[in-house]
Design an enzyme around this catalytic site. Sequence first.
Site, short mmCIF file in Angstrom:
data_model
loop_
_atom_site.label_atom_id
_atom_site.label_comp_id
_atom_site.label_asym_id
_atom_site.label_seq_id
_atom_site.Cartn_x
_atom_site.Cartn_y
_atom_site.Cartn_z
N LYS A 118 0.50 -1.32 -0.32
CA LYS A 118 0.24 -0.04 0.10
C LYS A 118 0.83 1.67 0.06
O LYS A 118 0.79 2.38 -0.80
CB LYS A 118 -1.06 -0.18 1.28
CG LYS A 118 -2.28 -1.50 1.44
CD LYS A 118 -3.34 -0.85 1.47
CE LYS A 118 -4.44 -2.06 0.95
NZ LYS A 118 -6.08 -1.59 1.30
N LYS A 200 -4.65 -10.09 -7.08
CA LYS A 200 -5.45 -10.51 -5.85
C LYS A 200 -6.64 -9.53 -6.14
O LYS A 200 -6.80 -7.92 -6.79
CB LYS A 200 -5.82 -9.97 -4.39
CG LYS A 200 -6.17 -9.48 -3.28
CD LYS A 200 -6.21 -9.08 -2.48
CE LYS A 200 -6.35 -7.68 -2.30
NZ LYS A 200 -7.55 -7.06 -1.05
N LYS A 203 -10.93 -3.91 -3.92
CA LYS A 203 -12.67 -2.46 -4.78
C LYS A 203 -11.25 -1.59 -4.65
O LYS A 203 -12.19 -0.42 -5.48
CB LYS A 203 -13.34 -2.61 -3.35
CG LYS A 203 -12.36 -2.46 -2.11
CD LYS A 203 -13.51 -2.42 -1.01
CE LYS A 203 -13.15 -2.62 0.29
NZ LYS A 203 -11.61 -2.09 0.74
P1 ATP Z 1 -8.99 -3.92 -1.24
O1 ATP Z 1 -7.52 -4.30 -1.42
O2 ATP Z 1 -9.29 -4.64 -2.50
O3 ATP Z 1 -9.39 -2.60 -1.01
P2 ATP Z 1 -8.76 -4.47 1.31
O4 ATP Z 1 -7.95 -5.74 1.11
O5 ATP Z 1 -7.67 -3.53 1.25
O6 ATP Z 1 -9.59 -4.47 0.42
P3 ATP Z 1 -10.90 -4.70 3.42
O7 ATP Z 1 -12.27 -4.21 2.45
O8 ATP Z 1 -11.28 -4.12 4.39
O9 ATP Z 1 -9.52 -4.41 2.46
O10 ATP Z 1 -11.21 -6.06 3.51
C1 ATP Z 1 -12.12 -6.56 3.82
C2 ATP Z 1 -11.84 -8.70 3.90
O11 ATP Z 1 -11.94 -9.11 2.57
C3 ATP Z 1 -10.44 -9.03 4.68
O12 ATP Z 1 -11.25 -10.14 4.87
C4 ATP Z 1 -9.81 -9.26 3.20
O13 ATP Z 1 -9.46 -10.22 3.15
C5 ATP Z 1 -11.23 -9.55 2.02
N1 ATP Z 1 -10.72 -9.72 0.97
C6 ATP Z 1 -10.48 -8.38 -0.24
N2 ATP Z 1 -10.39 -8.72 -0.86
C7 ATP Z 1 -10.69 -10.28 -0.86
C8 ATP Z 1 -10.03 -11.20 -1.92
N3 ATP Z 1 -10.12 -10.70 -3.34
N4 ATP Z 1 -10.23 -12.34 -2.03
C9 ATP Z 1 -10.82 -13.21 -1.09
N5 ATP Z 1 -10.59 -12.51 0.02
C10 ATP Z 1 -10.36 -11.07 0.05
#
Ligand code: ATP
Length: 336
Positions: A118, A200, A203
């Site tokens: 990040k 991965k 969002k």
């Molecule tokens: P992003 O990177 O998508 O902005 P993030 O991982 O920073 O999101 P959160 O929204 O807080 O953060 O993630 C919420 C939950 O969803 C966490 O438990 C994370 O491990 C899970 N998660 C996020 N993306 C995925 C994915 N692509 N596949 C499976 N689990 C996921």
Amino acid sequence: MNKITGQKKTILSGMQPTNNLTIGQYFGALKNWVELQHDYDSLFCVVDQHAITVRQEPANLRRRSLDVAAMYMAAGIDPTVSTLFIQSHVPEHAQLAWILNCLASFGEVSRMTQFKDKSAQHADNVTVGLFTYPILMAADILVYNADLVPVGEDQRQHLELTRNLAERFNFHYSPTFTVPEPFIPKVGSKIMSLQEPEKKMSKSDANEKSTVFLTDTDAEIRNKIKRAVTDSGTDIVFDAAKRPGVANLMTIHHICTGRSLAEIESDFTGLGYGDFKEAVGESLVALVRPVRERYDALRADEDGLMNTLRVGAEHARERARNTLRKVYKKTGFVEL
Ligand code: ATP
Ligand code: LTN
């Protein structure tokens, strides 16, 4: 269930309101929260204080925090069963985080790979908050003495840090915190980007074609799946290392339909990517549509949503206050 006390064990988890939720969040975490909530004493929060570790527009953050809370409910979190709240409504998380900050070493926090990723993404604004983010996450978990934390694969390292901090506090002071376990599903813990299947699904991905949001329309879902990057092969076989695009679509189809990977391989023998993608698109539409429709109805009733969050915050605070009182005392802070 604890065999001695007969009490349910506790789970806690949260998501950042940085955008609409994706099927990655749903398959990796939210779906499991919904399934586990009846067997555990469950707390689910919208981690708005984590979201500000990168710059947020205040009006967006406010709106998205409510969006995410409504999405939890649309996916099946029942606020009469689980405690549903917004992190900033329970100041004890941040208060405990300070104490844990003073227990964590700079070296161990520096090893967190999410920070490395990040901080590279936000190189113009690497805040101290982004660095200590996992400590606030540890506080979210430890302040409720959670036994289990349902998350996706990318959070495993943060959970390990949380466990170390709990053990360190217990050792230096006296047994206080439950040492939590991660709950990471065997399938779906890492849904990959539709455009770059080595990455991965996120969002926050700038390319919207990479991501299926739970708010996407049927047409958007079908389109994104149709355009998903696969590879130069033609048959439908599961090989995550060599053919990550097809493997990702197979995983999605498996979760949506309950067909095993072997069954999917045989269902599509002799058929091409076109037929397969069409089937994946339909199975995903069938899964997302009811969630989206419930979401639209829940989000339209903001007063109802606020009431739910108020009740959740009161309940969470009462519990968090109890833990913090003990922690302050053990730390040596003067009681008034
Ligand atoms: P992003 O990177 O998508 O902005 P993030 O991982 O920073 O999101 P959160 O929204 O807080 O953060 O993630 C919420 C939950 O969803 C966490 O438990 C994370 O491990 C899970 N998660 C996020 N993306 C995925 C994915 N692509 N596949 C499976 N689990 C996921
Ligand atoms: N770091 C998590 C979000 C998060 C979380 C938590 C998850 C913050 N606090 C407590 C589980 C328990 C992420 O997915 N980025």
